[in-house]
Scaffold this active site. Structure first.
Site, PDB file in Angstrom:
ATOM      1  CB  CYS A  10       8.750   0.300  -1.539  1.00 32.12           C
ATOM      2  SG  CYS A  10       9.745   1.503  -1.757  1.00 32.12           S
ATOM      3  CB  CYS A  82       9.381   5.121   0.146  1.00 39.84           C
ATOM      4  SG  CYS A  82       7.814   4.573  -0.669  1.00 39.84           S
ATOM      5  CB  CYS A  89       0.001   2.198   3.998  1.00 42.32           C
ATOM      6  SG  CYS A  89      -0.267   0.725   4.646  1.00 42.32           S
TER       7      CYS A  89
END
Length: 148
Positions: A10, A82, A89
């Protein structure tokens, strides 16, 4: 059977990923080693700790961690919770599966303590439903089918 490793990502690693880590560990800890991290870690929100304790899961010893702590570790499954984490990422070599399921950020709730806690309960319950249902289909049942 070797446990697979899951990293829940997240943005702040303050609520949603912390709750998901606690829920997956509680429900599926016999199958997975579970960690959580954030792209911009902050603190574990006391509201997240409180609403998880309401269902018997203690995350009070969790700490907010940076995703950088995990880039050199073998990760089998990356779960982003999220949209921001999905977009930022990092690449995890060897990650067998990347799953994205965005949940509303309870930390954005404004109002008194009751209003904020209700937002955290809502997010917790959404994540709980996911970890009991969709997660099982995506990870556990698919893995079982692939294994034979």
């Amino acid at each position: 059977m070797t446990k697979q490793s899951i990293l829940v990502l997240c943005t702040g690693n303050s609520a949603r990923s912390q709750m998901a880590e606690g829920l997956i560990r509680d429900q599926h800890g016999d199958r997975f080693i579970v960690h959580s991290a954030g792209t911009r870690p902050s603190i574990v929100r006391p509201e997240a700790i409180r609403v998880m304790s309401e269902i018997g899961i203690d995350i009070s010893d969790h700490r907010s961690k940076s995703v950088d702590e995990f880039t050199d570790r073998p990760i089998d499954i990356v779960l982003t919770v999220c949209d921001n984490a999905r977009e930022t990422c990092p690449y995890f070599p060897g990650a067998a599966k990347i799953i994205h399921r965005s949940f509303e950020d309870p930390a954005e709730a404004t109002g008194d303590e009751d209003v904020r806690l209700e937002a955290f309960r809502h997010a917790r319950d959404q994540i709980l439903d996911f970890t009991q249902n969709e997660f099982v289909r995506l990870i556990i049942e698919d893995g079982r089918n692939a294994d034979g």
